[in-house]
Scaffold this motif. Structure first.
Motif, PDB file in Angstrom:
ATOM      1  N   LYS A   1       0.923  -1.071  -0.192  1.00  9.16           N
ATOM      2  CA  LYS A   1       0.209  -0.026   0.136  1.00  9.16           C
ATOM      3  C   LYS A   1       0.735   1.350   0.021  1.00  9.16           C
TER       4      LYS A   1
ATOM      5  N   LYS B   1       0.917   5.608  -0.140  1.00 12.79           N
ATOM      6  CA  LYS B   1       0.045   6.823   0.108  1.00 12.79           C
ATOM      7  C   LYS B   1       0.305   7.909  -0.916  1.00 12.79           C
TER       8      LYS B   1
ATOM      9  N   GLN C   1      -0.574  11.879  -2.893  1.00  6.51           N
ATOM     10  CA  GLN C   1      -1.106  13.183  -2.673  1.00  6.51           C
ATOM     11  C   GLN C   1      -1.438  13.889  -4.050  1.00  6.51           C
TER      12      GLN C   1
ATOM     13  N   ASP D   1      -5.337  13.129   0.164  1.00 11.38           N
ATOM     14  CA  ASP D   1      -4.537  11.867   0.201  1.00 11.38           C
ATOM     15  C   ASP D   1      -5.271  10.842  -0.175  1.00 11.38           C
TER      16      ASP D   1
ATOM     17  N   ILE E   1      -4.908   6.205  -0.974  1.00 14.61           N
ATOM     18  CA  ILE E   1      -3.933   5.128  -0.819  1.00 14.61           C
ATOM     19  C   ILE E   1      -4.185   4.029  -1.857  1.00 14.61           C
TER      20      ILE E   1
END
Length: 138
Positions: free
Chosen positions: A52, A54, A56, A102, A104
């Motif tokens: 995973k 993250k 932006q 954000d 994921i």
């Protein structure tokens, strides 16, 4: 459709595919390009084996087809990070009013990349070889 030859996006993907095909035919590199874990967004040392990642992005409606020849078609990779479901036009140099979101992405597997030799460029000043040889002969 071949996995390494997908052209699902409207603008840039065909150009990127042409570049990758050129590399693929020039050098097969060290691994098969059809592996499902190759070149994922979580590949490389930076992610340390994470599945995973993250990300932006500025809140916008990404991947929405707007060209007339795509009328009535939907991009399967369209992402809408807006509240009003409208494309936000370019804010210019001042993007301080554009919200950042954000999100994921779970890739499900650890990504892989081709093995490569990191190249270090020598950017020091160089003279003209012909002039250096002429000076050496004189």
């Amino acid at each position: 459709m071949l996995g390494w030859l997908a052209t699902n996006y409207e603008e840039i993907v065909p150009l990127c595919d042409a570049f990758l095909i050129d590399i693929k035919f020039w050098a097969n590199l060290d691994k098969k390009w059809i592996e499902p874990d190759m070149f994922l967004g979580n590949a490389g040392d930076e992610y340390g084996g994470q599945t995973k990642v993250k990300y932006q992005a500025q809140a916008n409606h990404y991947g929405k087809y707007t060209d007339p020849y795509n009328e009535g078609k939907t991009n399967p990779y369209e992402l809408d990070f807006t509240e009003d479901h409208k494309i936000q036009e370019n804010p210019g140099d001042d993007d301080s009013g554009v919200p950042v979101v954000d999100f994921i992405i779970d890739f499900g597997v650890v990504g892989e990349v081709q093995e490569f030799t990191n190249v270090k460029l020598d950017l020091s000043k160089r003279g003209c070889l012909a002039e250096e040889e002429a000076e050496a002969e004189a």
